[in-house]
Design a protein around this motif. Structure first.
Motif, PDB file in Angstrom:
ATOM      1  N   ARG A  11       0.879  -1.166   0.000  1.00 19.59           N
ATOM      2  CA  ARG A  11       0.000   0.000   0.000  1.00 19.59           C
ATOM      3  C   ARG A  11       0.917   1.217   0.000  1.00 19.59           C
ATOM      4  O   ARG A  11       2.127   1.081   0.224  1.00 19.59           O
ATOM      5  CB  ARG A  11      -0.868   0.028   1.269  1.00 19.59           C
ATOM      6  CG  ARG A  11      -1.662  -1.207   1.573  1.00 19.59           C
ATOM      7  CD  ARG A  11      -2.640  -0.952   2.733  1.00 19.59           C
ATOM      8  NE  ARG A  11      -2.014  -0.403   3.919  1.00 19.59           N
ATOM      9  CZ  ARG A  11      -1.936  -1.026   5.104  1.00 19.59           C
ATOM     10  NH1 ARG A  11      -2.453  -2.239   5.252  1.00 19.59           N
ATOM     11  NH2 ARG A  11      -1.366  -0.439   6.137  1.00 19.59           N
ATOM     12  N   ARG A  45     -11.615  -7.530   1.604  1.00 17.69           N
ATOM     13  CA  ARG A  45     -10.999  -6.310   1.094  1.00 17.69           C
ATOM     14  C   ARG A  45     -10.575  -5.381   2.223  1.00 17.69           C
ATOM     15  O   ARG A  45      -9.568  -4.676   2.124  1.00 17.69           O
ATOM     16  CB  ARG A  45     -11.970  -5.579   0.163  1.00 17.69           C
ATOM     17  CG  ARG A  45     -11.385  -4.336  -0.489  1.00 17.69           C
ATOM     18  CD  ARG A  45     -12.344  -3.702  -1.481  1.00 17.69           C
ATOM     19  NE  ARG A  45     -12.686  -4.593  -2.576  1.00 17.69           N
ATOM     20  CZ  ARG A  45     -11.909  -4.798  -3.645  1.00 17.69           C
ATOM     21  NH1 ARG A  45     -10.734  -4.173  -3.737  1.00 17.69           N
ATOM     22  NH2 ARG A  45     -12.292  -5.604  -4.611  1.00 17.69           N
ATOM     23  N   SER A  46     -11.355  -5.336   3.319  1.00 19.69           N
ATOM     24  CA  SER A  46     -11.112  -4.453   4.449  1.00 19.69           C
ATOM     25  C   SER A  46     -11.177  -5.274   5.743  1.00 19.69           C
ATOM     26  O   SER A  46     -11.697  -6.392   5.739  1.00 19.69           O
ATOM     27  CB  SER A  46     -12.163  -3.331   4.499  1.00 19.69           C
ATOM     28  OG  SER A  46     -12.184  -2.611   3.291  1.00 19.69           O
ATOM     29  N   ASP A  48     -13.051  -6.034   8.007  1.00 16.30           N
ATOM     30  CA  ASP A  48     -14.461  -5.987   8.369  1.00 16.30           C
ATOM     31  C   ASP A  48     -15.153  -7.162   7.687  1.00 16.30           C
ATOM     32  O   ASP A  48     -15.072  -7.318   6.464  1.00 16.30           O
ATOM     33  CB  ASP A  48     -15.059  -4.652   7.894  1.00 16.30           C
ATOM     34  CG  ASP A  48     -16.551  -4.523   8.145  1.00 16.30           C
ATOM     35  OD1 ASP A  48     -17.146  -5.455   8.728  1.00 16.30           O
ATOM     36  OD2 ASP A  48     -17.115  -3.490   7.743  1.00 16.30           O
ATOM     37  N   SER A  51     -17.193  -6.433   4.630  1.00 22.76           N
ATOM     38  CA  SER A  51     -16.587  -5.958   3.386  1.00 22.76           C
ATOM     39  C   SER A  51     -16.548  -7.077   2.353  1.00 22.76           C
ATOM     40  O   SER A  51     -16.817  -8.242   2.647  1.00 22.76           O
ATOM     41  CB  SER A  51     -15.176  -5.428   3.647  1.00 22.76           C
ATOM     42  OG  SER A  51     -14.308  -6.481   4.045  1.00 22.76           O
ATOM     43  N   TRP A  74      -3.523  -8.390   7.848  1.00 20.05           N
ATOM     44  CA  TRP A  74      -3.370  -8.046   6.441  1.00 20.05           C
ATOM     45  C   TRP A  74      -2.116  -8.705   5.900  1.00 20.05           C
ATOM     46  O   TRP A  74      -1.039  -8.622   6.514  1.00 20.05           O
ATOM     47  CB  TRP A  74      -3.270  -6.529   6.255  1.00 20.05           C
ATOM     48  CG  TRP A  74      -3.190  -6.101   4.815  1.00 20.05           C
ATOM     49  CD1 TRP A  74      -4.148  -6.265   3.859  1.00 20.05           C
ATOM     50  CD2 TRP A  74      -2.097  -5.444   4.163  1.00 20.05           C
ATOM     51  NE1 TRP A  74      -3.732  -5.743   2.652  1.00 20.05           N
ATOM     52  CE2 TRP A  74      -2.485  -5.235   2.808  1.00 20.05           C
ATOM     53  CE3 TRP A  74      -0.843  -5.007   4.593  1.00 20.05           C
ATOM     54  CZ2 TRP A  74      -1.642  -4.601   1.892  1.00 20.05           C
ATOM     55  CZ3 TRP A  74      -0.009  -4.374   3.674  1.00 20.05           C
ATOM     56  CH2 TRP A  74      -0.412  -4.177   2.339  1.00 20.05           C
TER      57      TRP A  74
END
Length: 278
Positions: A11, A45-46, A48, A51, A74
């Protein structure tokens, strides 16, 4: 040079140390190696559970963790390279390498080497297991659970020869976006699981799978060939019929390829973009 964000552990603020000097980021860090101890684990993706589901990890698969955010980790799935967030509770520190893979579509393991013992699972086709002890027809995994050895094959041995036959075992499985198991599976998950069972590497998404093998014409199609659209893919079971997990049937279905093509064109999706032979 561009990098596919689905497959690049980076990222703007953080990237894997192995990407330093390759991908720009504010900070680089080493990954921590984990393995999946849940029968299956969602990759989102997140951080959560609400998500988008991007992928699904199977028992025993490895994961390169880079960051913890709340109850999620992650990182990157080592088997198919997908990047995303996975519940931390699905992991344990990486142990010794697996010795076997699951060859049954799904199977339970047991607290003792007997069928009346408490069961855990079910585990899914292509799950990875380390067997540390054998007793008759049973094998004890490093988790302590006992697997029926007929449901396992040693790593690197006894691969399936017919990817279409593997895919046919999923017939009727409910459609699930980004699923990889017989509880729920999507089009590319079906192709990936079939190819894994045959000992073949396979990326996760349909657009990447559409580049596998070599180009053929529609008139050349036969069993085991791939047919791909933008965002969709399936396996031929013979010269005229396609097996695919799809949202029209909301299941893994078998139908004439001509019907599938006509339905996609009527919906404005266009004709197939690739016919491929592995």
């Amino acid at each position: 040079m561009g990098f596919d964000p689905r497959l690049t552990l980076a990222r703007p603020d953080l990237a894997a140390a192995a990407l330093e000097g390759v991908v720009p980021a504010t900070r680089y860090s080493k990954t921590t190696r984990l393995q999946v101890i849940a029968s299956a684990a969602p990759l989102h993706r997140s951080p959560d559970l609400g998500s988008e589901l991007l992928d699904e990890l199977l028992f025993g698969e490895r994961f390169e963790a880079l960051e913890t955010q709340g109850d999620f980790v992650w990182g990157q799935a080592r088997r198919d390279g997908y990047v995303g967030f996975v519940p931390a509770a699905a992991f344990a520190p990486e142990g010794e390498p697996p010795t076997h893979r699951l060859t049954a579509l799904r199977a339970f393991a047991f607290a003792e080497p007997q069928i009346r013992a408490p069961a855990v699972g079910p585990f899914s086709l292509n799950a990875l297991v380390r067997i540390e002890e054998e007793s008759g027809s049973w094998g004890r995994a490093d988790s302590g659970a006992w697997f029926w050895l007929a449901h396992l094959a040693p790593i690197g041995a006894r691969f399936e020869r017919d990817a279409a036959a593997v895919a046919e075992r999923f017939l009727g499985t409910p459609y699930r976006w980004s699923g990889r198991t017989s509880v729920g599976i999507d089009c590319s998950g079906l192709v990936q699981q079939a190819l894994y069972a045959c000992g073949l590497a396979c990326p996760r998404d349909a657009d990447l799978q559409a580049g596998l093998g070599r180009v053929i014409g529609r008139s050349e199609l036969t069993r085991g060939d791939l047919v791909a659209w933008h965002g969709h893919i399936g396996l031929m079971v013979d010269e005229t019929r396609l097996l695919h997990a799809n949202a029209h049937h909301m299941a893994v279905a078998l139908e004439p390829l001509a019907e599938t093509i006509a339905r996609y064109e009527a919906a404005g999706e266009g004709p197939p973009i690739a016919f491929r032979r592995l």
